[in-house]
Design a protein around this motif. Sequence first.
Motif, PDB file in Angstrom:
ATOM      1  N   THR A 132      36.884  32.242  29.142  1.00 10.61           N
ATOM      2  CA  THR A 132      36.771  32.908  30.341  1.00 10.61           C
ATOM      3  C   THR A 132      37.418  32.122  31.486  1.00 10.61           C
ATOM      4  OG1 THR A 132      34.864  34.176  31.600  1.00 10.61           O
ATOM      5  CG2 THR A 132      34.322  31.858  31.002  1.00 10.61           C
ATOM      6  N   PRO A 183      42.568  36.391  36.373  1.00 10.49           N
ATOM      7  CA  PRO A 183      42.093  37.401  35.825  1.00 10.49           C
ATOM      8  C   PRO A 183      41.906  37.511  34.253  1.00 10.49           C
ATOM      9  CG  PRO A 183      44.073  37.871  37.449  1.00 10.49           C
ATOM     10  CD  PRO A 183      43.758  36.349  37.206  1.00 10.49           C
ATOM     11  N   LEU A 184      41.346  37.964  33.944  1.00  8.03           N
ATOM     12  CA  LEU A 184      40.790  38.023  32.421  1.00  8.03           C
ATOM     13  C   LEU A 184      41.835  38.627  31.502  1.00  8.03           C
ATOM     14  CD1 LEU A 184      37.060  38.355  31.964  1.00  8.03           C
ATOM     15  CD2 LEU A 184      38.411  36.240  32.244  1.00  8.03           C
ATOM     16  N   ASN A 185      42.365  39.752  32.226  1.00  5.45           N
ATOM     17  CA  ASN A 185      43.376  40.273  31.332  1.00  5.45           C
ATOM     18  C   ASN A 185      44.824  39.600  31.099  1.00  5.45           C
ATOM     19  OD1 ASN A 185      44.201  40.304  34.403  1.00  5.45           O
ATOM     20  ND2 ASN A 185      44.822  42.641  33.953  1.00  5.45           N
ATOM     21  N   VAL A 186      45.012  38.629  31.828  1.00  2.00           N
ATOM     22  CA  VAL A 186      46.205  37.639  31.950  1.00  2.00           C
ATOM     23  C   VAL A 186      46.140  36.455  30.831  1.00  2.00           C
ATOM     24  CG1 VAL A 186      47.176  38.120  34.200  1.00  2.00           C
ATOM     25  CG2 VAL A 186      45.992  36.007  33.809  1.00  2.00           C
ATOM     26  N   GLN A 188      45.047  36.223  24.099  1.00  2.00           N
ATOM     27  CA  GLN A 188      44.096  36.367  22.667  1.00  2.00           C
ATOM     28  C   GLN A 188      44.313  35.341  21.785  1.00  2.00           C
ATOM     29  OE1 GLN A 188      41.729  39.123  22.768  1.00  2.00           O
ATOM     30  NE2 GLN A 188      42.374  39.266  24.987  1.00  2.00           N
ATOM     31  N   VAL A 248      38.252  36.526  24.727  1.00  2.00           N
ATOM     32  CA  VAL A 248      38.261  36.589  26.380  1.00  2.00           C
ATOM     33  C   VAL A 248      36.994  37.506  26.873  1.00  2.00           C
ATOM     34  CG1 VAL A 248      39.391  37.026  28.501  1.00  2.00           C
ATOM     35  CG2 VAL A 248      40.743  36.153  26.410  1.00  2.00           C
TER      36      VAL A 248
END
Length: 122
Positions: A27, A32-35, A38, A47
């Motif tokens: 985290t 931003p979490l979307n960057v 995985q 994430v």
Amino acid sequence: MGVNIRYMPSASGLKGVTNFGDTVLLTSQVLPLNVLPQQVGDEKLKVMPQKELCAAMKPYQDLEPSPKYLNISQFEKNDSGYYIQLESISCGEYASGGALGIYFKKVNDSFLIVNRQASSIN
């Protein structure tokens, strides 16, 4: 980024204790979490927002050693390169773990580690 136990205090608690198995929970409040990736190399990353992540880890909080998650707590770019601080930390009121700060710079298509610092979080 691979988790290297030799350089990061409390990194051993990142894997295998929860029902996420060998997947490292990740985290950040500064990115931003979307960057966030995985997967990095052979390391699988899940994430999640911190609140959701800690709720998923709640059943495992009383285990010893306590399970940890990876938190990107600082990320800075300047003229000479980048600084990232990663925390391997537990959930709960008295969170503990370790932190690893890495200074690096981009050289051609690669990143070169210039310096690193590690510390405990109690």
